[in-house]
Write an enzyme that holds these catalytic residues in place. Structure first.
Site, PDB file in Angstrom:
ATOM      1  N   HIS A  47       5.050 113.495 -54.534  1.00  0.00           N
ATOM      2  CA  HIS A  47       5.815 114.155 -53.474  1.00  0.00           C
ATOM      3  C   HIS A  47       4.995 114.530 -52.241  1.00  0.00           C
ATOM      4  O   HIS A  47       5.568 114.984 -51.250  1.00  0.00           O
ATOM      5  CB  HIS A  47       6.517 115.401 -54.019  1.00  0.00           C
ATOM      6  CG  HIS A  47       7.638 115.082 -54.961  1.00  0.00           C
ATOM      7  ND1 HIS A  47       8.727 114.330 -54.601  1.00  0.00           N
ATOM      8  CD2 HIS A  47       7.824 115.380 -56.265  1.00  0.00           C
ATOM      9  CE1 HIS A  47       9.554 114.193 -55.628  1.00  0.00           C
ATOM     10  NE2 HIS A  47       9.020 114.818 -56.664  1.00  0.00           N
ATOM     11  N   ARG A  72      -1.535 112.525 -59.728  1.00  0.00           N
ATOM     12  CA  ARG A  72      -0.173 112.133 -60.130  1.00  0.00           C
ATOM     13  C   ARG A  72       0.257 110.900 -59.342  1.00  0.00           C
ATOM     14  O   ARG A  72       0.116 110.841 -58.124  1.00  0.00           O
ATOM     15  CB  ARG A  72       0.812 113.273 -59.899  1.00  0.00           C
ATOM     16  CG  ARG A  72       2.226 112.889 -60.349  1.00  0.00           C
ATOM     17  CD  ARG A  72       3.125 114.086 -60.550  1.00  0.00           C
ATOM     18  NE  ARG A  72       3.624 114.685 -59.328  1.00  0.00           N
ATOM     19  CZ  ARG A  72       4.680 115.494 -59.279  1.00  0.00           C
ATOM     20  NH1 ARG A  72       5.352 115.797 -60.390  1.00  0.00           N
ATOM     21  NH2 ARG A  72       5.054 116.034 -58.145  1.00  0.00           N
ATOM     22  N   ASP A  86      -9.434 102.406 -60.624  1.00  0.00           N
ATOM     23  CA  ASP A  86     -10.593 101.764 -59.994  1.00  0.00           C
ATOM     24  C   ASP A  86     -11.303 102.681 -58.989  1.00  0.00           C
ATOM     25  O   ASP A  86     -12.519 102.590 -58.818  1.00  0.00           O
ATOM     26  CB  ASP A  86     -10.178 100.453 -59.307  1.00  0.00           C
ATOM     27  CG  ASP A  86     -10.043  99.297 -60.284  1.00  0.00           C
ATOM     28  OD1 ASP A  86     -10.415  99.460 -61.466  1.00  0.00           O
ATOM     29  OD2 ASP A  86      -9.565  98.221 -59.874  1.00  0.00           O
ATOM     30  N   GLU A 151      10.658 115.266 -68.104  1.00  0.00           N
ATOM     31  CA  GLU A 151      11.409 116.043 -67.113  1.00  0.00           C
ATOM     32  C   GLU A 151      12.870 115.599 -67.025  1.00  0.00           C
ATOM     33  O   GLU A 151      13.485 115.641 -65.962  1.00  0.00           O
ATOM     34  CB  GLU A 151      10.722 116.016 -65.755  1.00  0.00           C
ATOM     35  CG  GLU A 151      10.173 114.667 -65.316  1.00  0.00           C
ATOM     36  CD  GLU A 151       9.285 114.768 -64.072  1.00  0.00           C
ATOM     37  OE1 GLU A 151       9.219 115.828 -63.444  1.00  0.00           O
ATOM     38  OE2 GLU A 151       8.675 113.741 -63.712  1.00  0.00           O
ATOM     39  N   ASP A 177      12.608 119.160 -62.149  1.00  0.00           N
ATOM     40  CA  ASP A 177      13.394 117.958 -62.437  1.00  0.00           C
ATOM     41  C   ASP A 177      14.219 118.141 -63.714  1.00  0.00           C
ATOM     42  O   ASP A 177      15.362 117.694 -63.780  1.00  0.00           O
ATOM     43  CB  ASP A 177      12.479 116.732 -62.560  1.00  0.00           C
ATOM     44  CG  ASP A 177      12.128 116.168 -61.196  1.00  0.00           C
ATOM     45  OD1 ASP A 177      13.062 115.913 -60.409  1.00  0.00           O
ATOM     46  OD2 ASP A 177      10.939 116.000 -60.903  1.00  0.00           O
TER      47      ASP A 177
HETATM   48  O1  LIG Z   1       9.911 118.653 -61.983  1.00  0.00           O
HETATM   49  C1  LIG Z   1       8.942 119.332 -61.645  1.00  0.00           C
HETATM   50  O2  LIG Z   1       8.935 120.571 -61.682  1.00  0.00           O
HETATM   51  C2  LIG Z   1       7.755 118.619 -61.228  1.00  0.00           C
HETATM   52  O3  LIG Z   1       7.510 117.527 -61.656  1.00  0.00           O
HETATM   53  C3  LIG Z   1       6.892 119.232 -60.171  1.00  0.00           C
HETATM   54  C4  LIG Z   1       7.506 118.962 -58.824  1.00  0.00           C
HETATM   55  O4  LIG Z   1       7.532 117.589 -58.594  1.00  0.00           O
HETATM   56  C5  LIG Z   1       6.740 119.679 -57.754  1.00  0.00           C
HETATM   57  O5  LIG Z   1       6.347 118.784 -56.778  1.00  0.00           O
HETATM   58  C6  LIG Z   1       7.524 120.795 -57.192  1.00  0.00           C
HETATM   59  O6  LIG Z   1       6.949 121.316 -56.048  1.00  0.00           O
END
Ligand SMILES: O=C(O)C(=O)C[C@H](O)[C@@H](O)CO
Length: 256
Positions: A47, A72, A86, A151, A177
């Protein structure tokens, strides 16, 4: 030259390790974070506006500190995983893992044949320190730490099998999520979501693996630490900056 140790993997000994999300996508900001005392930080390629070169810069920026980097990915693409390995990523977090089959494919993407299908970068790569690391190809997996994110409802349903997949080192719950996928949009504290988080934690520990979660609200983080989560992200750098800036402005100009 010896294969660099993975300090994050080595730190998963039972005590809760506290981390912070790094979302600024620059080496300068991530290096600042690495000096503040967190055990680990998450360089977010899902993100935050990161790509392989910006992640490389951040790995180099934090290499001299005891704060362990976790990277991530944005997806499950084996080509991206190959590039991230790598450049020297040793701890990878992969979002949205719903089945043990997906988990097994991700493990295979991180292993050279015959265990997997990772391509050989050899002396071209930072991971091998440009060819200086002896036996990199036969030992690299020992210092890799593969974290998959559960998630979704299906991920929770399959949590036992996902966690038990050989080569998976840890499961990280994505509470935002998960709450959204289960219809409790943006509300990880909903009892149904809390029960799913607890179930995922227990399934992960039953498989002998480590469990992590994001908990920027202190009461949540403390509850998850009491439950036994092994690593918890208790802050998000962008939110920390915004809050500190808003508090400072408010002291002089009042709430706006
Ligand atoms: O679902 C979640 O909680 C995450 O995976 C973390 C979010 O992606 C995070 O970027 C929230 O700011």
């Amino acid at each position: 030259m010896q294969l660099p140790r993975n300090p994050f993997k080595a730190s998963l000994t039972g005590d809760t390790r506290y981390g912070c999300w790094a979302g600024f996508a620059t080496g300068y900001a991530t290096e600042i974070l690495a000096t503040t005392g967190f055990d680990w930080l998450l360089i977010d390629g899902e993100h935050a506006p990161n790509n392989v070169p910006t992640i490389l810069t951040q790995l180099q920026a934090v290499a001299g500190y005891s704060c362990a980097p976790v990277v991530r990915t944005v997806n499950h693409d084996p080509a991206l995983i190959k590039q991230l390995l790598d450049i020297g990523t040793q701890t990878l977090m992969i979002p949205m893992v719903d089945t043990a089959e997906q988990a097994a494919q991700l493990v295979a993407a991180t292993r050279y044949p015959p265990q997997g299908f990772r391509g050989v970068g050899g002396g071209l790569t930072r991971a091998t320190r440009w060819g200086e690391v002896e036996d990199y190809m036969t030992t690299a997996h020992e210092e890799l730490c593969l974290i998959v994110q559960v998630e979704s409802r299906s991920g929770v349903d399959n949590a036992e099998a996902i966690a038990a997949t050989p080569g998976i080192d840890a499961v990280f719950v994505g509470p935002f999520d998960l709450s959204t996928d289960t219809g409790h949009i943006g509300n990880p504290d909903h009892p149904e979501v809390q029960a799913m988080i607890r179930h995922t934690l227990d399934a992960t520990h039953a498989a002998g693996k480590a469990a992590g979660i994001l908990a920027p609200v202190e009461a949540d983080a403390r509850r998850y630490a009491d439950w036994g989560f092994d690593f918890i992200a208790v802050g998000i750098d962008i939110s920390l900056l915004r809050q500190a800036a808003k508090d400072t402005v408010a002291r002089y100009k009042g709430d706006q």
